[in-house]
Scaffold this motif. Sequence first.
Motif, PDB file in Angstrom:
ATOM      1  N   LEU A  47     -19.467  21.650 -65.167  1.00 30.81           N
ATOM      2  CA  LEU A  47     -20.022  21.952 -63.852  1.00 30.81           C
ATOM      3  C   LEU A  47     -20.152  20.729 -62.952  1.00 30.81           C
ATOM      4  CD1 LEU A  47     -22.942  24.279 -64.982  1.00 30.81           C
ATOM      5  CD2 LEU A  47     -20.829  25.004 -63.867  1.00 30.81           C
ATOM      6  N   MET A  48     -20.257  19.545 -63.542  1.00 36.65           N
ATOM      7  CA  MET A  48     -20.515  18.339 -62.759  1.00 36.65           C
ATOM      8  C   MET A  48     -19.401  18.110 -61.746  1.00 36.65           C
ATOM      9  SD  MET A  48     -22.043  15.878 -65.761  1.00 36.65           S
ATOM     10  CE  MET A  48     -22.248  14.396 -64.766  1.00 36.65           C
ATOM     11  N   GLY A  49     -19.786  18.045 -60.469  1.00 35.54           N
ATOM     12  CA  GLY A  49     -18.816  17.827 -59.413  1.00 35.54           C
ATOM     13  C   GLY A  49     -18.372  19.081 -58.700  1.00 35.54           C
ATOM     14  N   LEU A  50     -18.737  20.255 -59.248  1.00 30.39           N
ATOM     15  CA  LEU A  50     -18.381  21.499 -58.571  1.00 30.39           C
ATOM     16  C   LEU A  50     -19.299  21.730 -57.373  1.00 30.39           C
ATOM     17  CD1 LEU A  50     -17.775  24.041 -61.511  1.00 30.39           C
ATOM     18  CD2 LEU A  50     -16.113  22.582 -60.344  1.00 30.39           C
ATOM     19  N   SER A 141     -21.092  21.734 -48.119  1.00 33.13           N
ATOM     20  CA  SER A 141     -21.419  22.101 -46.738  1.00 33.13           C
ATOM     21  C   SER A 141     -20.237  21.993 -45.776  1.00 33.13           C
ATOM     22  CB  SER A 141     -22.550  21.216 -46.203  1.00 33.13           C
ATOM     23  OG  SER A 141     -23.756  21.476 -46.870  1.00 33.13           O
ATOM     24  N   GLU A 142     -19.229  21.224 -46.154  1.00 34.92           N
ATOM     25  CA  GLU A 142     -18.138  20.959 -45.212  1.00 34.92           C
ATOM     26  C   GLU A 142     -16.908  21.806 -45.523  1.00 34.92           C
ATOM     27  OE1 GLU A 142     -17.524  16.850 -44.215  1.00 34.92           O
ATOM     28  OE2 GLU A 142     -19.543  16.318 -44.868  1.00 34.92           O
ATOM     29  N   PRO A 143     -16.479  22.645 -44.590  1.00 35.27           N
ATOM     30  CA  PRO A 143     -15.349  23.537 -44.842  1.00 35.27           C
ATOM     31  C   PRO A 143     -14.043  22.809 -45.130  1.00 35.27           C
ATOM     32  CG  PRO A 143     -16.060  23.645 -42.527  1.00 35.27           C
ATOM     33  CD  PRO A 143     -17.083  22.866 -43.264  1.00 35.27           C
ATOM     34  N   GLU A 144     -13.935  21.546 -44.680  1.00 34.47           N
ATOM     35  CA  GLU A 144     -12.709  20.787 -44.958  1.00 34.47           C
ATOM     36  C   GLU A 144     -12.541  20.528 -46.454  1.00 34.47           C
ATOM     37  OE1 GLU A 144     -15.086  19.848 -42.924  1.00 34.47           O
ATOM     38  OE2 GLU A 144     -14.252  19.660 -40.893  1.00 34.47           O
ATOM     39  N   VAL A 145     -13.661  20.484 -47.183  1.00 33.63           N
ATOM     40  CA  VAL A 145     -13.601  20.284 -48.635  1.00 33.63           C
ATOM     41  C   VAL A 145     -13.477  21.669 -49.267  1.00 33.63           C
ATOM     42  CG1 VAL A 145     -14.725  19.265 -50.646  1.00 33.63           C
ATOM     43  CG2 VAL A 145     -15.064  18.242 -48.394  1.00 33.63           C
ATOM     44  N   LYS A 146     -12.246  22.120 -49.405  1.00 35.43           N
ATOM     45  CA  LYS A 146     -12.011  23.512 -49.822  1.00 35.43           C
ATOM     46  C   LYS A 146     -12.322  23.740 -51.298  1.00 35.43           C
ATOM     47  CE  LYS A 146      -8.594  24.276 -46.206  1.00 35.43           C
ATOM     48  NZ  LYS A 146      -9.650  24.729 -45.301  1.00 35.43           N
ATOM     49  N   ASN A 147     -12.096  22.729 -52.130  1.00 32.50           N
ATOM     50  CA  ASN A 147     -12.322  22.874 -53.574  1.00 32.50           C
ATOM     51  C   ASN A 147     -13.164  21.720 -54.091  1.00 32.50           C
ATOM     52  OD1 ASN A 147     -10.367  25.181 -54.102  1.00 32.50           O
ATOM     53  ND2 ASN A 147      -9.006  23.679 -53.161  1.00 32.50           N
ATOM     54  N   GLY A 148     -14.045  22.022 -55.050  1.00 35.46           N
ATOM     55  CA  GLY A 148     -14.852  20.978 -55.666  1.00 35.46           C
ATOM     56  C   GLY A 148     -14.034  20.133 -56.630  1.00 35.46           C
ATOM     57  N   LYS A 149     -14.643  19.062 -57.109  1.00 35.55           N
ATOM     58  CA  LYS A 149     -14.006  18.242 -58.143  1.00 35.55           C
ATOM     59  C   LYS A 149     -13.735  19.129 -59.371  1.00 35.55           C
ATOM     60  CE  LYS A 149     -17.029  14.542 -56.454  1.00 35.55           C
ATOM     61  NZ  LYS A 149     -18.206  13.703 -56.755  1.00 35.55           N
ATOM     62  N   PRO A 150     -12.632  18.995 -60.064  1.00 40.82           N
ATOM     63  CA  PRO A 150     -11.692  17.870 -60.104  1.00 40.82           C
ATOM     64  C   PRO A 150     -10.583  17.875 -59.053  1.00 40.82           C
ATOM     65  CG  PRO A 150     -11.078  19.459 -61.773  1.00 40.82           C
ATOM     66  CD  PRO A 150     -12.351  19.976 -61.131  1.00 40.82           C
ATOM     67  N   SER A 151     -10.625  18.796 -58.094  1.00 37.65           N
ATOM     68  CA  SER A 151      -9.663  18.715 -56.988  1.00 37.65           C
ATOM     69  C   SER A 151      -9.960  17.467 -56.159  1.00 37.65           C
ATOM     70  CB  SER A 151      -9.760  19.962 -56.113  1.00 37.65           C
ATOM     71  OG  SER A 151      -9.362  21.108 -56.834  1.00 37.65           O
ATOM     72  N   PHE A 174     -16.685   5.241 -57.129  1.00 37.14           N
ATOM     73  CA  PHE A 174     -17.669   5.120 -58.210  1.00 37.14           C
ATOM     74  C   PHE A 174     -18.116   6.522 -58.593  1.00 37.14           C
ATOM     75  CE2 PHE A 174     -17.848   0.890 -56.451  1.00 37.14           C
ATOM     76  CZ  PHE A 174     -18.060   0.086 -57.561  1.00 37.14           C
ATOM     77  N   GLU A 175     -18.036   6.830 -59.879  1.00 37.20           N
ATOM     78  CA  GLU A 175     -18.317   8.181 -60.389  1.00 37.20           C
ATOM     79  C   GLU A 175     -19.031   8.112 -61.727  1.00 37.20           C
ATOM     80  OE1 GLU A 175     -18.318  11.349 -60.290  1.00 37.20           O
ATOM     81  OE2 GLU A 175     -17.370  11.870 -58.390  1.00 37.20           O
ATOM     82  N   ASP A 176     -19.715   9.213 -62.064  1.00 41.69           N
ATOM     83  CA  ASP A 176     -20.301   9.325 -63.401  1.00 41.69           C
ATOM     84  C   ASP A 176     -19.684  10.461 -64.194  1.00 41.69           C
ATOM     85  OD1 ASP A 176     -22.854  11.693 -63.366  1.00 41.69           O
ATOM     86  OD2 ASP A 176     -21.691  11.197 -61.587  1.00 41.69           O
ATOM     87  N   ALA A 177     -19.039  11.413 -63.516  1.00 45.63           N
ATOM     88  CA  ALA A 177     -18.585  12.645 -64.161  1.00 45.63           C
ATOM     89  C   ALA A 177     -17.087  12.644 -64.425  1.00 45.63           C
ATOM     90  CB  ALA A 177     -18.941  13.852 -63.281  1.00 45.63           C
ATOM     91  N   VAL A 178     -16.708  13.322 -65.503  1.00 43.17           N
ATOM     92  CA  VAL A 178     -15.287  13.460 -65.851  1.00 43.17           C
ATOM     93  C   VAL A 178     -14.537  14.154 -64.717  1.00 43.17           C
ATOM     94  CG1 VAL A 178     -13.650  14.512 -67.470  1.00 43.17           C
ATOM     95  CG2 VAL A 178     -15.775  13.479 -68.326  1.00 43.17           C
ATOM     96  N   ASN A 179     -15.115  15.225 -64.160  1.00 42.82           N
ATOM     97  CA  ASN A 179     -14.472  15.925 -63.044  1.00 42.82           C
ATOM     98  C   ASN A 179     -14.294  15.014 -61.835  1.00 42.82           C
ATOM     99  OD1 ASN A 179     -14.087  18.407 -64.271  1.00 42.82           O
ATOM    100  ND2 ASN A 179     -16.027  19.258 -63.569  1.00 42.82           N
ATOM    101  N   GLY A 180     -15.261  14.137 -61.614  1.00 40.37           N
ATOM    102  CA  GLY A 180     -15.188  13.210 -60.501  1.00 40.37           C
ATOM    103  C   GLY A 180     -14.073  12.188 -60.680  1.00 40.37           C
ATOM    104  N   VAL A 181     -13.922  11.705 -61.916  1.00 44.19           N
ATOM    105  CA  VAL A 181     -12.834  10.766 -62.217  1.00 44.19           C
ATOM    106  C   VAL A 181     -11.483  11.435 -61.988  1.00 44.19           C
ATOM    107  CG1 VAL A 181     -11.695   9.475 -64.065  1.00 44.19           C
ATOM    108  CG2 VAL A 181     -14.187   9.375 -63.834  1.00 44.19           C
ATOM    109  N   LYS A 182     -11.351  12.660 -62.471  1.00 39.10           N
ATOM    110  CA  LYS A 182     -10.096  13.400 -62.275  1.00 39.10           C
ATOM    111  C   LYS A 182      -9.800  13.587 -60.786  1.00 39.10           C
ATOM    112  CE  LYS A 182     -10.280  16.016 -66.637  1.00 39.10           C
ATOM    113  NZ  LYS A 182      -9.050  15.437 -67.211  1.00 39.10           N
ATOM    114  N   ALA A 183     -10.835  13.869 -60.000  1.00 40.82           N
ATOM    115  CA  ALA A 183     -10.663  14.064 -58.561  1.00 40.82           C
ATOM    116  C   ALA A 183     -10.185  12.778 -57.887  1.00 40.82           C
ATOM    117  CB  ALA A 183     -11.966  14.538 -57.935  1.00 40.82           C
TER     118      ALA A 183
END
Length: 231
Positions: A47-50, A141-151, A174-183
């Motif tokens: 879930l982290m980053g979604l 909150s921002e419509p330009e960000v269509k998909n959460g991390k890992p996108s 700088f990230e802490d989450a696996v999904n964030g790194v992938k993004a």
Amino acid sequence: MIFKPVTHVLFDMDGLILNTENLYTIAFQNILSRFGKDYTFELKQRLMGLQSLETAKLIIKELDLPMTVEEFLEESNKEFEKLFPDTQVLPGAARLIEHFSKHKVPIGLATSSSLESYHLKTDKHHQQLFSLFPYKTFGSSEPEVKNGKPSPDIFIVAASKFPQQPTPDQCLVFEDAVNGVKAARAAGMQVVMVPDPRVNKKDTEEATLVLKSLEDFKPELFGLPPFENEQ
């Protein structure tokens, strides 16, 4: 390992600057306990980053909760209102942000949180620190960000807010989450990871650099101004 010099820096917030990942765990477990369910670390990592909506849908589906997405979001917000005002800054975060600001390194915040959630987390104690970020991106909150991390959406949008838009290879995340790194990697950027100690080492391999704490970061490794009195 050889690191490429960068000119711009993007920070995640939850679990990296603030201790909010711990608070999310408490909030979600408070809800799930009513149904005899557990919020496991394995589920948390997924879930982290979604974004908020993605998180609610996945928890409901995975744990077969008798709730609608709207009901889960409403209950979550009640928990957040109790927990988030007393967030704490994690070790090394303030020093690093203040250092970059002092040396006029362009920095941006790239968080999956909503704007409302951000204010809950920062308004009471941390307005001064977060005022150092001239550019902020709120994934939920921002419509330009269509998909959460890992996108890669959030980091692409966040980088586009800098007046002199950097190329992806000029950005350090700088990230802490696996999904964030992938993004970040999907966006073509280098990424420094400060993972939860429970994260499997194999799941950190995509990161450019892995640290136990932001206190251990040496800016000069990426061509950024070093801390004073340090080599």
